[in-house]
Design an enzyme around this catalytic site. Structure first.
Site, PDB file in Angstrom:
ATOM      1  N   ARG A  21      -8.095 -10.425  18.910  1.00  0.00           N
ATOM      2  CA  ARG A  21      -6.545 -10.801  19.433  1.00  0.00           C
ATOM      3  C   ARG A  21      -6.304 -11.884  19.876  1.00  0.00           C
ATOM      4  O   ARG A  21      -5.014 -12.377  20.026  1.00  0.00           O
ATOM      5  CB  ARG A  21      -5.845  -9.463  20.084  1.00  0.00           C
ATOM      6  N   GLY A 145      -9.474   4.576  28.940  1.00  0.00           N
ATOM      7  CA  GLY A 145     -10.222   5.943  29.179  1.00  0.00           C
ATOM      8  C   GLY A 145      -9.650   6.501  30.519  1.00  0.00           C
ATOM      9  O   GLY A 145      -9.468   5.925  31.344  1.00  0.00           O
TER      10      GLY A 145
END
Ligand code: UD1
Ligand code: MG
Length: 457
Positions: A21, A145
């Site tokens: 990215r 997470g």
């Protein structure tokens, strides 16, 4: 002074991810924040907490990262294929063979962690936990997470967002991806990882399950969310930069500098400001700048690799380039550029001047528009200006050239030969004055115009 730890501590930095990215040919961790690579920040941080050995995990095509790691005193290991964070950590294991102590595993793109947070992590591990993790509560937990806790607050599992149930996705406490445990245990746990998950990756976070199976305690500390900002895109790079700049400004002010408009001053990670330094608006400090006490820096200055002595006044609009050494009580004024030059105590160059590859002796005055002509198209040459020299305005000093102590240079001179001490050197054609010339000229012109106007009537 880096800390000395009782128990040896190693660190593994994972940096083999593709960084897609960023849309860059430069590997992500080599992008700069406050004038230093992200990797440099992270290694500096590890050094500050007394880490004895650091392994940076890189991809096979990231030689530049391995090089930078080596330059900064760390070793590197290659992860052949990007099979996930657990696989990346495995690549570091050979380098940790026989290491008796703890290891801290960090992602390589989190340059905002502070030594205090990492110390807190180590304390949590010392309190009898098998593994201590860093957790955080971001405003938007997005795809991080999740840390699933037991009733007593210990960590039970870490579930990746893609594998999480609806209920687990509602958990606000997220994994920052960093943790500490015994170095040899890391190897044991990594050996048992599988890739039975939504992304078919070897998740590093799977080590919790391995420890829990043995009924061992895992704990998590909470870090300020700001410290866990990672760099994945240019926009995040800019965000991290802005946080770093805010910290550097705060540090400068805490150490006794006045920033007239803090948000417009840009610092490098290593900028050193003395006490009672005043910095005006819109000042840029590139790497390696040292400023002594009681210096005044006026608005719109640009500095890089230079030093400014006590009591000096610089700017507005001054540019100090690499190797500029500004002495005590020196005045450097507007549109003055100094490169690789020593300006000795009390000297002044106040307006529109270039001083490069030179020495300006103590107490000398360099007039407006003076240029050291240091370059002949091939080589750079030195200009040596002695003490208490007066250089008249608009002079060109063609290097190599020496002007001895106490000499005067007449304005507008092109000086190519050594000038002896206390002499006057002036190089320009003699002035001619034609008496009444201007008055006669005007009379003639007016008469011509009057005659023309009359003929038109
Ligand atoms: C990871 C964590 C997640 C955590 C989040 C915090 C795992 C499985 N997930 O997710 O729990 O909330 O970070 O930001 O660990 N890397 C390698 N080799 C690989 C893959 C990654 O070296 O094969 C490196 C990357 O360069 C990066 C780091 O590991 O520095 C993290 O990888 P990334 O893919 O960004 O993990 P996340 O999906 O963000
Ligand atoms: Mg990530």
């Amino acid at each position: 002074m880096p800390l000395k730890r009782q128990k040896p501590l190693a660190a593994v930095l994972l940096a083999a991810g593709k960084g897609t990215r960023m849309k860059s040919t430069l590997p992500k961790v080599l992008h700069a924040v406050a004038g230093q690579s992200i990797l440099g920040h992270m290694l500096g941080l590890l050094n500050a907490i007394g880490v004895n050995k650091t392994v940076v995990v890189v991809a096979p095509d990231q030689n530049e990262v391995a090089e930078e790691a080596r330059r900064l005193g760390a070793s590197s290991a290659v992860q052949e294929q990007q099979l996930g964070t657990g696989d990346a950590a495995r690549a570091a294991l050979p380098a940790l063979e026989g290491f008796a102590g703890d290891v801290m595993v960090l992602y390589g793109d989190h340059p905002l962690f502070t030594p205090a947070t990492l110390e807190k992590l180590l304390k949590a591990r010392e309190s009898g936990a098998e593994i201590a993790f860093i957790g955080f509560k971001p405003d938007d937990p997005a795809a991080y997470g999740r840390l699933v806790l037991l009733a007593n607050g210990d960590v039970d599992r870490i579930v990746e967002y893609k594998d999480a149930s609806e209920e687990q996705r509602r958990i606000k406490f997220c994994s920052a991806g960093s943790f500490t445990l015994d170095a040899q245990r890391l190897g044991t746990y990594l050996a048992g990882l599988d890739n039975n998950n939504a992304q078919r990756e070897f998740y590093l976070t799977g080590i919790v399950d391995a420890a829990r199976k043995r009924n061992l305690r895992c704990v998590a500390i909470e870090a300020p969310a700001e410290e866990v900002l990672g760099v994945n895109s240019r926009a995040e790079l800019a965000l991290v930069e802005s946080v770093m700049q805010r910290r550097l400004r705060e540090r400068a002010m805490e150490n006794g500098a006045t920033l007239i408009d803090p948000s417009t001053v840009w610092f490098s990670h290593d900028t050193q400001l003395g006490r009672d330094v005043t910095v005006g608006p819109n000042v840029f400090f590139g790497p390696k700048v040292r400023v002594a006490d009681n210096v005044r820096i006026n608005a719109f200055c640009h500095f890089e690799d230079c030093s400014i002595g006590e009591g000096a006044i610089v700017g507005p609009y001054a540019r100090l380039r690499p190797g500029a050494q500004i002495g005590r009580d020196v005045h450097i004024g507007n549109f003055v550029e100094v490169k690789k030059a020593v300006i000795e105590d009390g000297a002044k160059a106040n307006h529109l001047t270039y001083i490069g590859d030179a020495r300006v002796g103590a107490g000398s005055n360099v007039g407006a528009g003076t240029i050291t002509c240091n370059y002949d198209g091939f080589d750079k040459h030195f200009t040596d200006i002695g003490r208490n020299v007066f250089i008249g305005s608009n002079s060109a000093l063609v290097a190599p050239v020496k002007i001895n102590d106490g000499a005067y240079i007449g304005a507008g001179s092109v000086i190519t030969k050594e000038v002896e001490g206390d002499a006057l050197a002036v190089e320009r054609s003699e002035q001619r004055t034609v008496g009444r010339w201007a008055a006669k000229f005007r009379e003639r012109k007016r008469a011509e115009k009057a005659a023309k106007a009359k003929s038109k009537e």
